[in-house]
Motif scaffolding. Structure first.
Motif, PDB file in Angstrom:
ATOM      1  N   ALA A  38      27.385  -6.238  46.855  1.00  0.00           N
ATOM      2  CA  ALA A  38      28.486  -6.156  47.808  1.00  0.00           C
ATOM      3  C   ALA A  38      29.573  -5.252  47.240  1.00  0.00           C
ATOM      4  O   ALA A  38      29.728  -5.134  46.024  1.00  0.00           O
ATOM      5  N   ILE A  39      30.315  -4.586  48.117  1.00  0.00           N
ATOM      6  CA  ILE A  39      31.411  -3.736  47.659  1.00  0.00           C
ATOM      7  C   ILE A  39      32.668  -4.590  47.560  1.00  0.00           C
ATOM      8  O   ILE A  39      33.306  -4.928  48.567  1.00  0.00           O
ATOM      9  N   THR A  40      32.995  -4.956  46.348  1.00  0.00           N
ATOM     10  CA  THR A  40      34.168  -5.767  46.044  1.00  0.00           C
ATOM     11  C   THR A  40      35.102  -4.958  45.148  1.00  0.00           C
ATOM     12  O   THR A  40      34.752  -3.864  44.675  1.00  0.00           O
ATOM     13  N   ARG A  41      36.262  -5.508  44.891  1.00  0.00           N
ATOM     14  CA  ARG A  41      37.211  -4.829  44.006  1.00  0.00           C
ATOM     15  C   ARG A  41      36.595  -4.630  42.628  1.00  0.00           C
ATOM     16  O   ARG A  41      36.722  -3.554  42.031  1.00  0.00           O
ATOM     17  N   ALA A  42      35.940  -5.665  42.105  1.00  0.00           N
ATOM     18  CA  ALA A  42      35.349  -5.575  40.768  1.00  0.00           C
ATOM     19  C   ALA A  42      34.250  -4.513  40.728  1.00  0.00           C
ATOM     20  O   ALA A  42      34.160  -3.721  39.773  1.00  0.00           O
ATOM     21  N   PHE A  43      33.413  -4.493  41.761  1.00  0.00           N
ATOM     22  CA  PHE A  43      32.341  -3.504  41.795  1.00  0.00           C
ATOM     23  C   PHE A  43      32.925  -2.092  41.929  1.00  0.00           C
ATOM     24  O   PHE A  43      32.464  -1.149  41.285  1.00  0.00           O
ATOM     25  N   ALA A  44      33.948  -1.960  42.749  1.00  0.00           N
ATOM     26  CA  ALA A  44      34.601  -0.660  42.908  1.00  0.00           C
ATOM     27  C   ALA A  44      35.182  -0.181  41.581  1.00  0.00           C
ATOM     28  O   ALA A  44      35.095   1.013  41.248  1.00  0.00           O
ATOM     29  N   ALA A  45      35.756  -1.090  40.806  1.00  0.00           N
ATOM     30  CA  ALA A  45      36.319  -0.724  39.511  1.00  0.00           C
ATOM     31  C   ALA A  45      35.231  -0.207  38.571  1.00  0.00           C
ATOM     32  O   ALA A  45      35.423   0.785  37.853  1.00  0.00           O
ATOM     33  N   GLN A  46      34.072  -0.870  38.577  1.00  0.00           N
ATOM     34  CA  GLN A  46      32.961  -0.417  37.739  1.00  0.00           C
ATOM     35  C   GLN A  46      32.506   0.988  38.129  1.00  0.00           C
ATOM     36  O   GLN A  46      32.277   1.842  37.273  1.00  0.00           O
TER      37      GLN A  46
END
Length: 224
Positions: free
Chosen positions: A210-218
């Motif tokens: 899923a595209i989440t804030r944490a994934f976006a940061a990575q």
């Protein structure tokens, strides 16, 4: 993780209606010019702005208002110029005719014939016409005598709106905190917005995330 947050390999379908265009101080002047198209001086306008700034979207909005046909400047050399001149016309990426004698001549004749027929012309380009390296003096004078309206660099509200729209075009619903986070982190340009959304979509699809804030940061860390 909720199912609607996952990225799927679906066709990208840009929303190009007037209601889908977010108005901000960065583009308000251009939007007003499109809405008042029947008052353009000499019945023509150049809409200038960087890639991804909304030129194509506003062109489709104007075409819906005016009944105009849309043609890419790259296709003018093979086009039926007299037939194109029979209705209002939008010519996308007009700047790309510069340096091509046949394309410049086609644009020059189409410009003159369309206006002689009493129709209106919208031209789009990345830069104002005084920066186009045109070789045909008569075309240069016609373009430099055309009113120009520009789409500016995105402000905070527009940056967030474009991010949201590009995700929606790809049928992606990121977590609510993702767009505000990206708005603070990415370069303030339309090209950067498009690159980030495309990269996040591809990464989420590849990793089934899923595209989440944490994934976006990575993903942003890897891009940097």
């Amino acid at each position: 993780m909720t199912p609607h947050q996952l990225s799927f390999d679906l066709p990208v379908r840009p929303a190009l209606g007037r209601e889908d265009f977010f108005v901000s101080p960065a583009n308000a002047e251009a939007v007003a010019m499109i809405d008042s198209w029947e008052t353009w001086p000499s019945r023509k306008l150049i809409l200038a702005g960087p890639t991804g700034s909304g030129k194509t979207h506003l062109t489709h909005v104007w075409a819906a208002l005016s009944g105009a046909r849309i043609i890419a400047a790259a296709d003018l050399t093979d086009a039926d110029i007299p037939a194109l001149a029979l209705s209002p016309l939008a010519i996308e990426d007009a700047e790309q005719t510069a340096g091509n004698r046949a394309a410049e001549e086609a644009l020059f004749h189409l410009h003159n014939l369309s206006l002689a027929e009493g129709h209106t012309i919208l031209l789009t380009a990345e830069r104002p016409p005084h920066l186009w390296p045109l070789r045909l003096p008569d075309l240069m004078s016609r373009m430099q005598g055309t009113l120009v309206t520009q789409l500016r660099a995105p402000d905070d509200a527009l940056l967030a709106a474009v991010l949201t729209k590009l995700f929606a075009d790809r049928q992606i619903a990121p977590s609510p905190d993702t767009v505000p986070y990206l708005s603070r982190r990415i370069d303030r340009s339309f090209a950067a917005v498009r690159e980030v959304v495309e990269t996040l979509d591809a990464a989420a699809l590849a990793e089934r995330r899923a595209i989440t804030r944490a994934f976006a940061a990575q993903v942003l860390d890897k891009m940097v």
